[in-house]
Write a protein that holds these residues in place. Structure first.
Motif, PDB file in Angstrom:
ATOM      1  N   UNK A 194      37.172   5.189  24.867  1.00 58.27           N
ATOM      2  CA  UNK A 194      36.224   6.056  24.173  1.00 58.27           C
ATOM      3  C   UNK A 194      35.267   5.267  23.287  1.00 58.27           C
ATOM      4  N   UNK A 195      35.780   4.219  22.635  1.00 58.19           N
ATOM      5  CA  UNK A 195      34.977   3.509  21.629  1.00 58.19           C
ATOM      6  C   UNK A 195      34.586   2.097  22.034  1.00 58.19           C
ATOM      7  N   UNK A 196      35.083   1.628  23.173  1.00 51.77           N
ATOM      8  CA  UNK A 196      34.701   0.294  23.632  1.00 51.77           C
ATOM      9  C   UNK A 196      35.712  -0.778  23.320  1.00 51.77           C
ATOM     10  N   UNK A 197      36.356  -0.675  22.182  1.00 50.18           N
ATOM     11  CA  UNK A 197      37.400  -1.629  21.798  1.00 50.18           C
ATOM     12  C   UNK A 197      38.200  -1.018  20.654  1.00 50.18           C
ATOM     13  N   UNK A 198      39.371  -1.593  20.413  1.00 56.51           N
ATOM     14  CA  UNK A 198      40.197  -1.100  19.319  1.00 56.51           C
ATOM     15  C   UNK A 198      39.519  -1.396  17.975  1.00 56.51           C
ATOM     16  N   UNK A 199      38.822  -2.536  17.906  1.00 55.06           N
ATOM     17  CA  UNK A 199      38.122  -2.881  16.665  1.00 55.06           C
ATOM     18  C   UNK A 199      37.031  -1.850  16.347  1.00 55.06           C
TER      19      UNK A 199
END
Length: 562
Positions: A321-326
């Motif tokens: 959803x956001x591209x990466x956990x960061x």
């Protein structure tokens, strides 16, 4: 002021040096001799656009160099210093060397104070050093913006201060108005953004990801998926280091080797025994680490692998959803503030509207103040320019600078129109419609003479400002240029003897032709040479007795002014 200019390879000018200096310099010459190249060369020194078509036929490049006398401190010195150049001390003043070279390929190089500089630096210097007027500038005087600028220059510091205050408040009001417009016109979009952000924050809060957790889980899953192979490898290694079944192992062998060497009295062997003891301790530590690793594997099982995979799936959803956990963690850290801002839109619009009302009131006050000082300046400018026009052979003319309400802009709420009534009873009409070329030349000169009293300029350059006039009007133009030269340097390209007569420095651009090549040079005229040039300007003849007599009369009139 500019003391000297040298032109090479520009137009018909092969190589010419123009001694300029203080006062009024007139530049004359036959049509086609290259008088315009003097203004073109000066324009290049002032940052004008370089045009390779101006290069002399057959020349590889054109160059212009100038020497200016400038104050040792101030805006000019600051511009030169910022560009890396230097001023040369010259008594109480300083000298500035500027040059511009133009190649046939269209490349241009500039030098300021001995250092290479972009043409933009020359333009910045021009704003501090020179005002150039040509026939195109007369046309610009027909525009409303140029007429407003002329009034503002005449108004000096009071208008400059009022305009600065107005612009500051105008900018603030525009900023607030833009924020209100953005909030109201994008209300639906911002509401959708708030709903999405709220859902994202709820999901992130439920999963509660930790920095680097996805990497750790990947490693853990890899270990659990290959637990049997890992257990065998670790067991073999631990048994080799330390066997619990009495089989020979590394720890026992190292201990035996150490004991064998400790019985020797040889210092070298004793040192080796100490190293073996260290290896034994290290082997025992590694064996203990492997035992702990095996115990961890024994405690892990299929149930833990399932839990790890479930957790990985939850984090994977956030990552997709956001591209990466960061990125997901970044939204968690900053999203609350953004959501609070979005949820506050209604109250924020009210607060901004109140600020905008206050800013608008302040803007109204500043606009009224600007109109007031402009109106007062317009009255003074009208009277002063009218007086000048009377002296410029327009005895019945009246000029009116009129300030009226106009559209709001960064320049205020005023329309400024310069109106001319050429004779009594005539309806004042805008110079953009009612002034002939000759009248416009005189209006422009009159305005410049008047403005010079409040906004002095070091150097004025006039390119055929006398176009369209002659006779008594031309004499008065020359007289006014000489008057302007009392406080500023004036350089005028002219074809009228009545104007040139008032110059204290007369330069003639002379064209020569050897049958193959046409070239022009510049000569400083005095005495009989100047009389002959004045006669040529009057009659086309340099040896006409009547023209020479008239020339001497004009020169006598001009010398009385100087």
């Amino acid at each position: 002021m500019i003391d000297e200019m040298r032109i090479r390879g520009l137009g018909v000018i092969d190589d010419a040096v123009l001694p300029l200096g203080a006062g009024f310099t007139a530049v004359t010459g036959e049509t086609g001799a290259g008088k315009t190249m003097v203004v073109t060369g000066l324009g290049l020194l002032l940052g004008a656009r370089a045009d390779s078509s101006a290069i002399r036929a057959g020349a590889a490049q054109a160059s212009v160099a100038g020497v200016w006398t400038v104050p040792p401190q101030g805006p000019v010195a600051d511009i030169v210093t910022d560009a890396g150049g230097e001023l040369e001390p010259a008594g109480d003043a300083a000298e500035l060397y500027v040059s511009r070279t133009l190649s046939a390929e269209g490349r241009s190089r500039a030098s300021v104070g001995g250092r290479p500089a972009p043409a933009g630096v020359l333009s910045s210097l021009a704003e501090e050093l020179v005002v150039v007027h040509g026939q195109s500038d007369q046309l610009r005087l027909r525009s409303a913006a140029a007429q407003r600028d002329a009034l503002d220059r005449f108004g000096g510091e009071p208008i400059a201060a009022a305009l600065a205050t107005y612009r500051e408040r105008f900018s603030r009001w525009r900023e607030l108005d833009a924020q209100i417009t953005e909030l109201t016109e994008n209300r639906d979009r911002r509401a959708a953004e708030a709903a999405l952000l709220r859902d994202q924050l709820t999901e992130i809060e439920q999963i509660d990801p930790q920095p680097g957790e996805d990497v750790e889980l990947n490693e853990r899953a890899e270990r659990l998926a290959n637990s049997e192979e890992l257990r065998l490898s670790a067991s073999v290694a631990r048994s080799a280091l330390s066997s619990e079944e009495g089989d020979p192992d590394v720890t026992a062998l190292l201990a035996e080797a150490r004991r064998s060497l400790e019985r020797s009295a040889d210092p070298t062997l004793t040192g080796i025994a100490e190293a073996l003891a260290d290896l034994g301790y290290r082997a025992a530590d590694l064996a203990q680490q492997l035992s702990g690793y095996l115990a961890d594997l024994d405690e892990s099982g299929p149930h833990e692998l399932a839990a790890v995979e479930e957790r990985r799936a939850a984090l994977g959803g956030l990552i997709r959803q956001h591209g990466s956990l960061d990125e997901a963690l970044q939204i968690w850290q900053t999203g609350s503030l953004r959501l609070a801002e979005l949820d506050d839109d209604g109250d924020r619009v009210e607060r901004l509207a109140a600020e905008a009302d206050s800013a608008r009131a302040a803007l109204d006050e500043a606009a009224a103040g600007l109109t007031e000082v402009r109106t007062a300046a317009a009255v003074r400018l009208s009277a002063a320019v009218t007086e000048e026009l009377h002296a410029l052979a327009m005895p019945d003319a009246t000029l009116e600078a009129r300030v009226s309400p106009g559209a709001e802009s960064a320049h205020g709420r005023d329309d400024v129109a310069i109106l001319l009534a050429p004779h009594p009873g005539a309806e004042p009409r805008s110079v953009s419609k009612g002034a002939s070329g000759g009248e416009l030349s005189r209006v422009m000169l009159a305005i410049e003479v008047v403005i010079a009293g409040t906004d002095p300029v070091p150097t004025f350059v006039f390119d055929e400002v006398d176009a369209g006039i002659g006779g008594a009007a031309a004499i008065e133009v020359g007289r006014r240029l000489a008057q302007l030269a009392r406080n500023s340097q004036v350089i005028a390209v002219t074809h009228l003897a009545q104007v040139a007569a008032f110059a204290n420095n007369h330069l003639s651009v002379v064209k020569s032709n050897d049958g193959a090549v046409t070239a022009s040079s510049v000569t400083r005229l005095d005495g009989a040479q100047r009389e002959a040039e004045m006669a040529r300007l009057l009659s086309g003849l340099t040896d006409s007795d009547a023209a020479l007599t008239h020339a001497r009369e004009l020169l006598s009139l001009g010398s009385a002014i100087n």
